[in-house]
Design an enzyme around this catalytic site. Sequence first.
Site, PDB file in Angstrom:
ATOM      1  N   ALA A  10       0.822  -1.216   0.000  1.00 50.98           N
ATOM      2  CA  ALA A  10       0.000   0.000   0.000  1.00 50.98           C
ATOM      3  C   ALA A  10       0.854   1.263   0.000  1.00 50.98           C
ATOM      4  O   ALA A  10       0.450   2.291   0.539  1.00 50.98           O
ATOM      5  CB  ALA A  10      -0.929  -0.014   1.215  1.00 50.98           C
ATOM      6  N   ARG A  16      -1.732   6.983 -11.785  1.00 48.81           N
ATOM      7  CA  ARG A  16      -2.766   6.912 -12.818  1.00 48.81           C
ATOM      8  C   ARG A  16      -4.141   7.369 -12.318  1.00 48.81           C
ATOM      9  O   ARG A  16      -5.050   7.623 -13.105  1.00 48.81           O
ATOM     10  CB  ARG A  16      -2.846   5.476 -13.371  1.00 48.81           C
ATOM     11  CG  ARG A  16      -1.629   5.089 -14.184  1.00 48.81           C
ATOM     12  CD  ARG A  16      -1.510   3.581 -14.368  1.00 48.81           C
ATOM     13  NE  ARG A  16      -0.972   2.902 -13.187  1.00 48.81           N
ATOM     14  CZ  ARG A  16      -0.752   1.597 -13.098  1.00 48.81           C
ATOM     15  NH1 ARG A  16      -1.028   0.814 -14.113  1.00 48.81           N
ATOM     16  NH2 ARG A  16      -0.254   1.069 -11.990  1.00 48.81           N
ATOM     17  N   ASN A 170      -2.304 -12.032 -13.877  1.00 44.09           N
ATOM     18  CA  ASN A 170      -1.859 -12.077 -12.488  1.00 44.09           C
ATOM     19  C   ASN A 170      -2.724 -11.112 -11.683  1.00 44.09           C
ATOM     20  O   ASN A 170      -2.787  -9.927 -11.994  1.00 44.09           O
ATOM     21  CB  ASN A 170      -0.380 -11.644 -12.449  1.00 44.09           C
ATOM     22  CG  ASN A 170       0.112 -11.388 -11.041  1.00 44.09           C
ATOM     23  OD1 ASN A 170      -0.377 -11.994 -10.090  1.00 44.09           O
ATOM     24  ND2 ASN A 170       1.094 -10.500 -10.914  1.00 44.09           N
ATOM     25  N   ARG A 333     -30.786  16.753  10.163  1.00 44.01           N
ATOM     26  CA  ARG A 333     -29.344  16.997  10.218  1.00 44.01           C
ATOM     27  C   ARG A 333     -28.742  16.396  11.490  1.00 44.01           C
ATOM     28  O   ARG A 333     -29.476  15.904  12.358  1.00 44.01           O
ATOM     29  CB  ARG A 333     -29.092  18.499  10.083  1.00 44.01           C
ATOM     30  CG  ARG A 333     -29.442  19.003   8.661  1.00 44.01           C
ATOM     31  CD  ARG A 333     -29.435  20.502   8.589  1.00 44.01           C
ATOM     32  NE  ARG A 333     -28.205  21.054   9.122  1.00 44.01           N
ATOM     33  CZ  ARG A 333     -28.105  22.261   9.673  1.00 44.01           C
ATOM     34  NH1 ARG A 333     -29.174  23.047   9.773  1.00 44.01           N
ATOM     35  NH2 ARG A 333     -26.955  22.688  10.129  1.00 44.01           N
ATOM     36  N   LYS A 351     -32.041  19.967  13.496  1.00 45.32           N
ATOM     37  CA  LYS A 351     -30.599  19.901  13.791  1.00 45.32           C
ATOM     38  C   LYS A 351     -30.432  19.951  15.292  1.00 45.32           C
ATOM     39  O   LYS A 351     -31.066  20.789  15.948  1.00 45.32           O
ATOM     40  CB  LYS A 351     -29.877  21.088  13.148  1.00 45.32           C
ATOM     41  CG  LYS A 351     -28.383  21.018  13.272  1.00 45.32           C
ATOM     42  CD  LYS A 351     -27.740  22.369  13.595  1.00 45.32           C
ATOM     43  CE  LYS A 351     -28.065  22.851  14.983  1.00 45.32           C
ATOM     44  NZ  LYS A 351     -27.337  24.050  15.405  1.00 45.32           N
ATOM     45  N   ASN A 386     -32.647  29.994  16.801  1.00 41.53           N
ATOM     46  CA  ASN A 386     -31.606  29.506  17.719  1.00 41.53           C
ATOM     47  C   ASN A 386     -30.304  30.278  17.636  1.00 41.53           C
ATOM     48  O   ASN A 386     -29.385  30.023  18.410  1.00 41.53           O
ATOM     49  CB  ASN A 386     -31.324  28.026  17.426  1.00 41.53           C
ATOM     50  CG  ASN A 386     -30.841  27.808  15.994  1.00 41.53           C
ATOM     51  OD1 ASN A 386     -31.172  28.574  15.098  1.00 41.53           O
ATOM     52  ND2 ASN A 386     -30.053  26.776  15.794  1.00 41.53           N
ATOM     53  N   ARG A 440     -48.646  39.018  19.604  1.00 41.09           N
ATOM     54  CA  ARG A 440     -48.837  39.553  18.254  1.00 41.09           C
ATOM     55  C   ARG A 440     -49.658  40.830  18.386  1.00 41.09           C
ATOM     56  O   ARG A 440     -50.412  41.001  19.350  1.00 41.09           O
ATOM     57  CB  ARG A 440     -49.524  38.541  17.346  1.00 41.09           C
ATOM     58  CG  ARG A 440     -50.908  38.163  17.782  1.00 41.09           C
ATOM     59  CD  ARG A 440     -51.456  36.981  16.976  1.00 41.09           C
ATOM     60  NE  ARG A 440     -52.835  36.723  17.330  1.00 41.09           N
ATOM     61  CZ  ARG A 440     -53.420  35.537  17.280  1.00 41.09           C
ATOM     62  NH1 ARG A 440     -52.731  34.470  16.924  1.00 41.09           N
ATOM     63  NH2 ARG A 440     -54.673  35.392  17.583  1.00 41.09           N
TER      64      ARG A 440
END
Length: 460
Positions: A10, A16, A170, A333, A351, A386, A440
């Site tokens: 390795a 290539r 091979n 997420r 999330k 948030n 409101r």
Amino acid sequence: METRYAIILAAGKGTRMKSKLYKVLHPVCGQPMVEHILQRVTDTNPSEIITIVGHGADKVQAQLGERSVYALQEAQLGTGHAVMQAAKFLEGKKGTTLVISGDTPLLTSQTLNHLFEYHQGKNASATILTAQADDPTGYGRIIRDHVGIVDRIVEQKDATIEEARVKEINTGTYCFDNELLFSALSNLNTDNSQGEYYLTDIIEILKTQGHSVAAYQTEDFNESLGVNDRVALANANQFMRERINHQHMLNGVTLVDPSTTYIDAGVVIGSDTVIEGNVTIKGQTVIGEDCVITNGSRIVDSQLGDCVEIRSSVVEETTIEKGTDVGPYAHLRPQTVLGEGVHIGNFVETKKATIGRGTKVGHLTYVGDATLGEDINVGCGVVFVNYDGKSKYQTTVGNQSFIGSNVNLIAPVTIDANTVVAAGSTITKDIPEFAMGIARAKQENKEEFAKKLPYFKEFQ
Ligand code: UD1
Ligand code: MG
């Protein structure tokens, strides 16, 4: 059983591949090629595994960790030179050594075990794992004598026109008598078109020394595919994907269109789960039984219990308990935790959110940095506000609360259990249990006023 050793090559850069990533680290179905190799080699129970590292040594070592020892090949002078680096671990030891390349990720442990057994049975000094290729371009060719006994391996670049016509290749995988391997390595030279120490030349050397050499041919060429460029990488991914999908189907998972289903190696899926086409499931994902994953979904590093339905949604680093349904077009997420029987509807993003059993977040809502209890109803278009541009803050909502539509919950804020938040409210203060929070502007109706507006004048 004889003592087994393994050497994984390795150290090459993989020129290539034309890549910044070292070749053996390129993923095939989500795992680096060298990781596939290490797992298959480990399955054959060698007493020592030596990985030859060079280019990207630290990264290869970080990937494989303590499952291997490492020999550094400082300059990449060829596959034979790479094997020489393992001498400090193996030279002089009795046993059989498997040499395998880090770029043949499709080889199975079954084939490697057969190779070991064949090698033992033949009592050979070396056994080459070979395959019959329709197109042998790029591989070393197996040259046999007039009675069919292996003579040598010739590399593509050194082959005569006649040798290049040979279709037996091979695979770059071999079993060697360990003592003979290390004594023969000293006879290698660089007298070839690439000026490298070829491991393949060992075969001819052993033969010249009077030792027998054998070849064991795999039935399936695809298994021996060597990845040297991106075209082979795509082929390797395709073959591995087919193998993985096949196994899931045999395990009782329905894949509606396996050709467009992308499941990483190592993903676990329970029986009677149905996965539609164009679905990608990646990383350390576990999916339970009787789930439905509809087309276009992408699930990454997540755990899904039984009877979960994911409709055309993206799910990342999320835990989902039994009977919960998600989507269409939701985005869960990282650090989302959904309890049992939760409903997440369309265009909902979560999330760092924990959502309790039976809670419903049906439409067009963002839930971030929040803890929601059980049996809560979150209306349409609710924003868990948030972030103030600098820091993130938490919101908590207690059990059985009702959040009306078009509400902003400005964190940090706590909404106790059994509360109601009036639609259209922007909530900045905590709401105590059994209260209704309403924030409101009061409505005022101006009689006859509409008539004065230019819009209405057009119709009069
Ligand atoms: C090699 C074989 C070829 C065989 C093919 C199968 C040789 C000379 N050729 O060719 O007969 O058909 O594999 O896939 O062995 N490596 C090192 N150090 C080096 C050079 C290579 O560690 O100095 C490693 C690479 O990282 C790679 C492996 O050895 O994992 C094979 O090298 P590669 O350059 O891919 O050889 P091939 O040209 O594919
Ligand atoms: Mg190669």
